[in-house]
Design a protein around this motif. Structure first.
Motif, PDB file in Angstrom:
ATOM      1  N   GLN A 432       0.818  -1.204   0.000  1.00 36.27           N
ATOM      2  CA  GLN A 432       0.000   0.000   0.000  1.00 36.27           C
ATOM      3  C   GLN A 432       0.859   1.264   0.000  1.00 36.27           C
ATOM      4  O   GLN A 432       0.480   2.271  -0.594  1.00 36.27           O
ATOM      5  N   CYS A 433       2.016   1.221   0.651  1.00 37.36           N
ATOM      6  CA  CYS A 433       2.948   2.351   0.561  1.00 37.36           C
ATOM      7  C   CYS A 433       3.376   2.575  -0.882  1.00 37.36           C
ATOM      8  O   CYS A 433       3.398   3.712  -1.373  1.00 37.36           O
ATOM      9  N   ASP A 434       3.716   1.500  -1.572  1.00 35.26           N
ATOM     10  CA  ASP A 434       4.151   1.611  -2.968  1.00 35.26           C
ATOM     11  C   ASP A 434       3.035   2.157  -3.857  1.00 35.26           C
ATOM     12  O   ASP A 434       3.312   2.787  -4.895  1.00 35.26           O
ATOM     13  N   LEU A 435       1.793   1.924  -3.451  1.00 39.67           N
ATOM     14  CA  LEU A 435       0.653   2.414  -4.235  1.00 39.67           C
ATOM     15  C   LEU A 435       0.248   3.837  -3.838  1.00 39.67           C
ATOM     16  O   LEU A 435      -0.699   4.387  -4.393  1.00 39.67           O
ATOM     17  N   GLY A 436       0.945   4.408  -2.858  1.00 40.39           N
ATOM     18  CA  GLY A 436       0.698   5.793  -2.480  1.00 40.39           C
ATOM     19  C   GLY A 436      -0.334   5.997  -1.398  1.00 40.39           C
ATOM     20  O   GLY A 436      -0.832   7.121  -1.217  1.00 40.39           O
ATOM     21  N   VAL A 437      -0.661   4.966  -0.620  1.00 42.47           N
ATOM     22  CA  VAL A 437      -1.660   5.069   0.440  1.00 42.47           C
ATOM     23  C   VAL A 437      -0.979   5.515   1.735  1.00 42.47           C
ATOM     24  O   VAL A 437      -0.002   4.879   2.164  1.00 42.47           O
ATOM     25  N   PRO A 438      -1.443   6.569   2.390  1.00 49.51           N
ATOM     26  CA  PRO A 438      -0.874   6.942   3.699  1.00 49.51           C
ATOM     27  C   PRO A 438      -1.070   5.793   4.687  1.00 49.51           C
ATOM     28  O   PRO A 438      -2.207   5.406   4.978  1.00 49.51           O
ATOM     29  N   SER A 439       0.017   5.264   5.195  1.00 49.18           N
ATOM     30  CA  SER A 439      -0.071   4.055   6.014  1.00 49.18           C
ATOM     31  C   SER A 439       0.875   4.113   7.192  1.00 49.18           C
ATOM     32  O   SER A 439       1.913   4.788   7.153  1.00 49.18           O
ATOM     33  N   VAL A 440       0.498   3.387   8.235  1.00 43.51           N
ATOM     34  CA  VAL A 440       1.317   3.217   9.437  1.00 43.51           C
ATOM     35  C   VAL A 440       1.395   1.731   9.720  1.00 43.51           C
ATOM     36  O   VAL A 440       0.393   1.014   9.581  1.00 43.51           O
ATOM     37  N   TYR A 441       2.578   1.250  10.106  1.00 48.27           N
ATOM     38  CA  TYR A 441       2.714  -0.148  10.525  1.00 48.27           C
ATOM     39  C   TYR A 441       3.318  -0.206  11.916  1.00 48.27           C
ATOM     40  O   TYR A 441       4.273   0.512  12.217  1.00 48.27           O
ATOM     41  N   ARG A 442       2.748  -1.045  12.760  1.00 44.75           N
ATOM     42  CA  ARG A 442       3.262  -1.246  14.105  1.00 44.75           C
ATOM     43  C   ARG A 442       3.510  -2.736  14.344  1.00 44.75           C
ATOM     44  O   ARG A 442       2.599  -3.560  14.210  1.00 44.75           O
ATOM     45  N   SER A 443       4.743  -3.039  14.673  1.00 44.43           N
ATOM     46  CA  SER A 443       5.095  -4.386  15.100  1.00 44.43           C
ATOM     47  C   SER A 443       4.847  -4.472  16.603  1.00 44.43           C
ATOM     48  O   SER A 443       5.424  -3.718  17.383  1.00 44.43           O
ATOM     49  N   VAL A 444       3.977  -5.387  17.008  1.00 39.71           N
ATOM     50  CA  VAL A 444       3.533  -5.469  18.396  1.00 39.71           C
ATOM     51  C   VAL A 444       4.125  -6.720  19.040  1.00 39.71           C
ATOM     52  O   VAL A 444       4.206  -7.789  18.406  1.00 39.71           O
ATOM     53  N   LEU A 445       4.513  -6.613  20.291  1.00 36.61           N
ATOM     54  CA  LEU A 445       5.037  -7.761  21.025  1.00 36.61           C
ATOM     55  C   LEU A 445       3.951  -8.810  21.202  1.00 36.61           C
ATOM     56  O   LEU A 445       2.811  -8.498  21.548  1.00 36.61           O
ATOM     57  N   GLY A 446       4.293 -10.073  20.969  1.00 39.04           N
ATOM     58  CA  GLY A 446       3.381 -11.154  21.300  1.00 39.04           C
ATOM     59  C   GLY A 446       2.850 -11.915  20.104  1.00 39.04           C
ATOM     60  O   GLY A 446       3.076 -11.563  18.947  1.00 39.04           O
TER      61      GLY A 446
END
Length: 476
Positions: A432-446
């Motif tokens: 989605q980043c490559d397609l130009g979508v404003p995005s956030v990713y969070r790696s969560v413990l567990g």
């Protein structure tokens, strides 16, 4: 020998099929199978290094287990499944036999007449369920409405779906219409009475899922003054894990709410959230906005999805032949309700299971089958099904590859996930980043459960900001 024990356990669990007394076509007399103890006649029962069962065991299963008595004669009633046209009579009959049983409530069961005359999202029926839903929601609410509306199946043909709208008691004092949180719950079920809409309409039961109430998204949103829309996104055939069915149902639920009360919700902002099975629906919905509901592109202001099963090819490696195999097999079977080419590759054992009361189990029921740790091969009639051309096509279709989300995304996943690995969520984020979508990713413990709890607060804060009109951050 482990495979044989698994087969025996499965046969003991299945029981008789849930099929009426209609006459079935006579089946040919099966050839005499080798005795379970005579392993010398089954030298190919070993398991190759790639984990798939050799064809010998699959052929042996079909020799041991006769096909179920599925009646091939067509029902005197018009077939309400447009996508069933073009199937062989036997496959069409099998598809009818594996569909969920009626639950006795026409709002959930009845196929509307002249459905093709209605537009996508057009309301078919509205029921006030405040008396039964209010005690389950707990926090003060003004009204709870159960909506039935026209939607579209996985093949672009008319279908219907249901959703629940929860309206707070307090008046909305903010700008514009009252915001709406679209809570795509992880329904993960095969029976119609497993849905949140059914529980809210009929009261708490043993089939009500605790994930309908935990985490308390509905309650928090209502206390915030937001309305909440809870789609039953598996559609009338309970096509668990089919993203097109789910995505269409979610978008049409939004259309239905806007049609129902244009003065209250006509200019409202909508934001979606979903975890695990709910993330499948959210993933499908955001990628279908542009092509299916372009008028909602300015209405839907964001989507938060976690524990994301975005790539079923990854799940074929992580969920097959282990404690998650019951859920994995149920998802494949449920997708087959909309895509009968999957049903055509089930062996006789799988046909008995999927035409039995198993077809109406909720997630806590078929999840228990994971203790057998059966590989999917034990249900197929051909070798190495997860590496077949059919599997590759299902992976491609359900991945919805290179389809751009029309709304900003917040994606999170447990870094220690072993059944729904973070690889799929990260790939979705990068796509989605490559397609130009404003995005956030969070790696969560567990892993899946711990990550659901730890990732939830920030995801909800992100969602709240979108509904408050704060521009979405872009961390691509």
């Amino acid at each position: 020998m482990r495979c044989l024990r698994a087969l025996v356990f499965a046969l003991l669990l299945v029981g008789p099929p849930a099929i009426g007394p209609a006459a079935a076509e006579p089946s040919p007399e099966p050839t005499a199978p080798p005795a379970l103890s005579d392993l010398s006649r089954l030298p190919e029962l070993s398991i190759p290094q790639n984990g798939s069962l050799l064809p010998g065991l699959q052929e042996w299963i079909d020799r041991v287990v006769p096909p179920p008595p599925v009646p091939v004669a067509l029902s005197p009633q018009p077939d309400p499944m447009p996508s069933a046209t073009g199937l062989t009579p036997a496959l069409a009959a099998l598809r009818r036999a594996v569909l969920p049983a009626p639950v006795g409530d026409p709002l959930f069961d009845a196929w509307p007449a002249n459905l093709e005359d209605f537009g996508e999202g057009q309301l078919l029926e509205v029921r006030d369920i405040t008396p039964t839903a209010g005690p389950l929601i707990v926090v003060p609410i003004k009204q709870v409405l159960l909506l039935k509306f026209r939607t579209t199946d996985a093949h672009g043909l008319p279908s219907y779906a249901t959703a629940t709208l929860v309206v707070p008691t307090t008046a909305w004092a903010g700008l514009g219409g009252r915001p709406v949180v679209v809570d795509n719950l992880p329904i993960d079920a095969l029976g119609r009475d497993c849905t949140p809409g059914y529980s809210l309409a009929h009261g708490f039961s043993t089939k009500t899922s605790f994930t309908d109430f935990i985490p308390p998204t509905t309650q928090l949103a209502v206390l915030r003054g937001y309305a909440v829309l809870i789609p039953d996104h598996e559609g009338p055939w309970m096509a668990y894990a089919e993203p097109y069915v789910a995505g269409h149902a979610v978008l049409d639920a939004i259309r239905a709410v806007r049609e129902l009360r244009p003065e209250e919700f006509g200019d409202s902002k909508f934001a979606m959230t979903g975890y695990s099975g709910g993330a499948i629906a959210t993933h499908g919905a955001v990628k279908l906005i542009d092509s299916y509901a372009p008028e909602l592109a300015e209405v839907i202001v964001g989507a938060a999805l976690g524990g994301v099963p975005a790539d079923f090819e990854i799940l074929a490696r992580s969920m097959n032949g282990n404690l998650a195999s019951g859920v994995f097999m149920a998802a494949i079977f449920a997708i087959g309700r909309e895509r009968p080419e999957i049903l055509a590759r089930m062996n006789n054992l799988a046909q008995w299971v999927t035409t039995s009361p198993v077809k109406d189990l909720c997630g806590n029921g078929f999840g228990i089958a994971g203790v057998l740790m059966l590989p999917i091969d034990v249900a197929a009639n051909f070798a190495d099904p997860l590496h077949s051309e059919l599997a590759a096509e299902i992976y491609r279709v359900t991945r919805m590859e290179d389809m751009k989300s029309a709304t900003p995304l917040y994606i999170y996943n447990g870094e220690q996930e072993f059944w729904i690995p973070a690889e799929g969520a990260r790939n979705l984020y990068h796509e989605q980043c490559d397609l130009g979508v404003p995005s956030v990713y969070r790696s969560v413990l567990g892993e899946h459960v711990i990550a659901a709890g730890l990732g939830y607060p920030e995801a909800m804060l992100w969602l709240d900001q979108r509904l408050q009109g704060v521009p979405a951050p872009d961390e691509c």
